[in-house]
Structures are given as C-alpha cells and as structure tokens.
Design a protein around this motif. Structure first.
Motif, PDB file in Angstrom:
ATOM      1  N   VAL A   8       0.872  -1.182   0.000  1.00  0.00           N
ATOM      2  CA  VAL A   8       0.000   0.000   0.000  1.00  0.00           C
ATOM      3  C   VAL A   8       0.902   1.223   0.000  1.00  0.00           C
ATOM      4  O   VAL A   8       1.695   1.405   0.936  1.00  0.00           O
ATOM      5  N   VAL A   9       0.821   2.022  -1.038  1.00  0.00           N
ATOM      6  CA  VAL A   9       1.712   3.179  -1.155  1.00  0.00           C
ATOM      7  C   VAL A   9       0.941   4.467  -1.413  1.00  0.00           C
ATOM      8  O   VAL A   9      -0.109   4.462  -2.055  1.00  0.00           O
ATOM      9  N   THR A  10       1.471   5.565  -0.872  1.00  0.00           N
ATOM     10  CA  THR A  10       0.916   6.899  -1.131  1.00  0.00           C
ATOM     11  C   THR A  10       2.053   7.709  -1.758  1.00  0.00           C
ATOM     12  O   THR A  10       3.194   7.231  -1.814  1.00  0.00           O
ATOM     13  N   PRO A  11       1.774   8.927  -2.213  1.00  0.00           N
ATOM     14  CA  PRO A  11       2.864   9.719  -2.818  1.00  0.00           C
ATOM     15  C   PRO A  11       4.044   9.926  -1.866  1.00  0.00           C
ATOM     16  O   PRO A  11       5.160  10.142  -2.321  1.00  0.00           O
ATOM     17  N   ASP A  12       3.825   9.875  -0.550  1.00  0.00           N
ATOM     18  CA  ASP A  12       4.976  10.124   0.329  1.00  0.00           C
ATOM     19  C   ASP A  12       5.435   8.970   1.204  1.00  0.00           C
ATOM     20  O   ASP A  12       6.437   9.100   1.891  1.00  0.00           O
ATOM     21  N   LYS A  13       4.709   7.840   1.197  1.00  0.00           N
ATOM     22  CA  LYS A  13       5.219   6.728   2.016  1.00  0.00           C
ATOM     23  C   LYS A  13       4.677   5.355   1.607  1.00  0.00           C
ATOM     24  O   LYS A  13       3.693   5.261   0.889  1.00  0.00           O
ATOM     25  N   ILE A  14       5.364   4.331   2.112  1.00  0.00           N
ATOM     26  CA  ILE A  14       4.859   2.962   1.993  1.00  0.00           C
ATOM     27  C   ILE A  14       4.133   2.685   3.297  1.00  0.00           C
ATOM     28  O   ILE A  14       4.737   2.742   4.369  1.00  0.00           O
ATOM     29  N   VAL A  15       2.847   2.421   3.220  1.00  0.00           N
ATOM     30  CA  VAL A  15       2.050   2.244   4.438  1.00  0.00           C
ATOM     31  C   VAL A  15       2.023   0.776   4.861  1.00  0.00           C
ATOM     32  O   VAL A  15       2.066   0.476   6.052  1.00  0.00           O
ATOM     33  N   ILE A  61      -6.609  -0.341   7.906  1.00  0.00           N
ATOM     34  CA  ILE A  61      -5.989   0.950   7.645  1.00  0.00           C
ATOM     35  C   ILE A  61      -6.996   1.856   6.942  1.00  0.00           C
ATOM     36  O   ILE A  61      -7.934   1.381   6.301  1.00  0.00           O
ATOM     37  N   PHE A  62      -6.769   3.154   7.066  1.00  0.00           N
ATOM     38  CA  PHE A  62      -7.591   4.139   6.366  1.00  0.00           C
ATOM     39  C   PHE A  62      -7.043   4.327   4.948  1.00  0.00           C
ATOM     40  O   PHE A  62      -5.824   4.422   4.761  1.00  0.00           O
ATOM     41  N   ILE A  63      -7.964   4.392   3.989  1.00  0.00           N
ATOM     42  CA  ILE A  63      -7.607   4.646   2.584  1.00  0.00           C
ATOM     43  C   ILE A  63      -8.471   5.807   2.092  1.00  0.00           C
ATOM     44  O   ILE A  63      -9.686   5.786   2.279  1.00  0.00           O
ATOM     45  N   THR A  76      -1.156  -4.302  -5.324  1.00  0.00           N
ATOM     46  CA  THR A  76      -0.622  -2.961  -5.115  1.00  0.00           C
ATOM     47  C   THR A  76      -1.796  -1.998  -4.964  1.00  0.00           C
ATOM     48  O   THR A  76      -2.672  -1.965  -5.827  1.00  0.00           O
ATOM     49  N   VAL A  77      -1.793  -1.272  -3.869  1.00  0.00           N
ATOM     50  CA  VAL A  77      -2.835  -0.268  -3.644  1.00  0.00           C
ATOM     51  C   VAL A  77      -2.165   1.099  -3.687  1.00  0.00           C
ATOM     52  O   VAL A  77      -1.220   1.356  -2.936  1.00  0.00           O
ATOM     53  N   LEU A  78      -2.632   1.950  -4.598  1.00  0.00           N
ATOM     54  CA  LEU A  78      -2.120   3.321  -4.719  1.00  0.00           C
ATOM     55  C   LEU A  78      -3.203   4.240  -4.180  1.00  0.00           C
ATOM     56  O   LEU A  78      -4.328   4.223  -4.678  1.00  0.00           O
ATOM     57  N   ALA A  79      -2.868   4.997  -3.150  1.00  0.00           N
ATOM     58  CA  ALA A  79      -3.869   5.862  -2.527  1.00  0.00           C
ATOM     59  C   ALA A  79      -3.303   7.259  -2.363  1.00  0.00           C
ATOM     60  O   ALA A  79      -2.102   7.429  -2.145  1.00  0.00           O
ATOM     61  N   GLU A  80      -4.160   8.256  -2.439  1.00  0.00           N
ATOM     62  CA  GLU A  80      -3.730   9.644  -2.229  1.00  0.00           C
ATOM     63  C   GLU A  80      -3.238   9.798  -0.785  1.00  0.00           C
ATOM     64  O   GLU A  80      -2.199  10.383  -0.543  1.00  0.00           O
ATOM     65  N   SER A  81      -3.979   9.229   0.164  1.00  0.00           N
ATOM     66  CA  SER A  81      -3.476   9.150   1.542  1.00  0.00           C
ATOM     67  C   SER A  81      -3.978   7.863   2.186  1.00  0.00           C
ATOM     68  O   SER A  81      -5.027   7.332   1.822  1.00  0.00           O
ATOM     69  N   ALA A  82      -3.194   7.344   3.112  1.00  0.00           N
ATOM     70  CA  ALA A  82      -3.521   6.109   3.833  1.00  0.00           C
ATOM     71  C   ALA A  82      -2.758   6.124   5.143  1.00  0.00           C
ATOM     72  O   ALA A  82      -1.635   6.639   5.206  1.00  0.00           O
ATOM     73  N   ILE A  88      -3.339   7.313  13.127  1.00  0.00           N
ATOM     74  CA  ILE A  88      -4.379   8.331  12.937  1.00  0.00           C
ATOM     75  C   ILE A  88      -4.432   9.247  14.155  1.00  0.00           C
ATOM     76  O   ILE A  88      -4.502   8.788  15.301  1.00  0.00           O
ATOM     77  N   ASP A  89      -4.377  10.536  13.882  1.00  0.00           N
ATOM     78  CA  ASP A  89      -4.496  11.561  14.914  1.00  0.00           C
ATOM     79  C   ASP A  89      -5.988  11.905  15.013  1.00  0.00           C
ATOM     80  O   ASP A  89      -6.532  12.594  14.141  1.00  0.00           O
ATOM     81  N   ALA A  90      -6.648  11.396  16.054  1.00  0.00           N
ATOM     82  CA  ALA A  90      -8.098  11.563  16.181  1.00  0.00           C
ATOM     83  C   ALA A  90      -8.485  13.026  16.417  1.00  0.00           C
ATOM     84  O   ALA A  90      -9.530  13.479  15.940  1.00  0.00           O
TER      85      ALA A  90
END
Ligand code: ATP
Length: 133
Positions: A8-15, A61-63, A76-82, A88-90
C-alpha cells in the motif's frame, strides 16, 4: 492456503508491505475480498477501511480512495493518503470533521460542497478506524 504480497503506497510513504493471507478493500462498487492466487484485477477504491490479515492477525488501515491492482499474487494499492489505525491523529480528524461540517452548513459555497463532503467522509472514516484500535 499461502499468502499474497500486499503493498500500500501513497505519494509520500509505503504504508504496508507484507505477506497477507487476505485483504478486504473498499471498492467503488462495494467491498471485495482478495485471497492468494486471485485472478488479475484492477479496481478504483473509495474512502474507507481496508482490512488485511498477516500471520492470523487482522489490521484495518484508512484509505482515501485510489486504485488496487492484483497481478501475479501481488496486490498494489495506490492511494492519495492512507494511514495505519495507530497513526491516525483523532484530534486532527475531529477538527477536520468540524471544518467540513461548517463549510457544508454555509450554503453559499455550492461549488465547494463536493470537496467538503469528501473531507467530511475522510474525517468520519478516520475517526471510525481510530476507534477500532
Ligand atoms: P486535514 O484537513 O486534517 O489535512 P485531509 O483529509 O484533508 O485532513 P489528506 O489530504 O487526506 O488530509 O491527507 C494529507 C496528509 O495528512 C496525508 O499524508 C495523510 O496521511 C495525513 N493525515 C490527514 N489526516 C490525518 C490524521 N487525522 N491522522 C494522521 N494523518 C493524517
């Protein structure tokens, strides 16, 4: 039964990068499950929780929506944020929820309504997933 490789990857990290026994995804047309040796698949995802099992333990996880590709036993999951539930900061999600609700209540901003709706959905989903941890 075996495993499939889950990335699971986002533009800034591997989740997530793990050997999973099962994955359940929020597809745009509804939830779908992926087991090892699944047929090739490409699906758009919506805002939601993605559940997966590693060594018999389930995690959610949140997607923020994105795409899932399954090919040759690699998913492979490509997400804008995850985010992992534990990341998660509640308090931040609660603030985002209140901002979105205020924007939606201000009826003059009609053009912005879909963005505010999406922001609200992300915040509510993050709070749900943070509550599961
Ligand atoms: P906010 O208004 O709080 O930024 P957002 O839904 O607009 O929320 P996103 O655009 O989905 O935020 O994400 C931007 C970045 O911030 C991503 O890296 C995402 O993982 C991270 N992020 C957003 N909200 C949270 C949160 N509540 N806890 C942890 N990380 C978050």
């Amino acid at each position: 039964m075996g495993t499939l490789q889950l990335e699971v990857v986002t533009p800034d990290k591997i989740v997530v990068s793990a050997e999973a026994e099962m994955v359940v995804c929020p597809g745009v047309a509804g939830e779908f499950g992926v087991l090892p040796q699944h047929v090739s698949l490409l699906s758009a995802l919506k805002i939601g929780g993605m559940r997966y099992r590693v060594n018999g333990k389930d995690a959610t996880i949140f997607i923020s929506g994105g795409f899932a590709d399954v090919n040759n036993n690699v998913m492979t999951v490509l997400a804008e944020s995850a985010e992992q539930a534990s990341d998660i900061d509640a308090v931040r999600a609660q603030a985002a929820r209140e901002r979105a609700e205020k924007r939606l209540a201000a009826r003059d901003e009609v053009v912005e309504a879909p963005r505010a709706e999406a922001a609200l959905q992300r915040a509510i989903m993050r709070l749900n997933i943070a509550g599961l941890r």
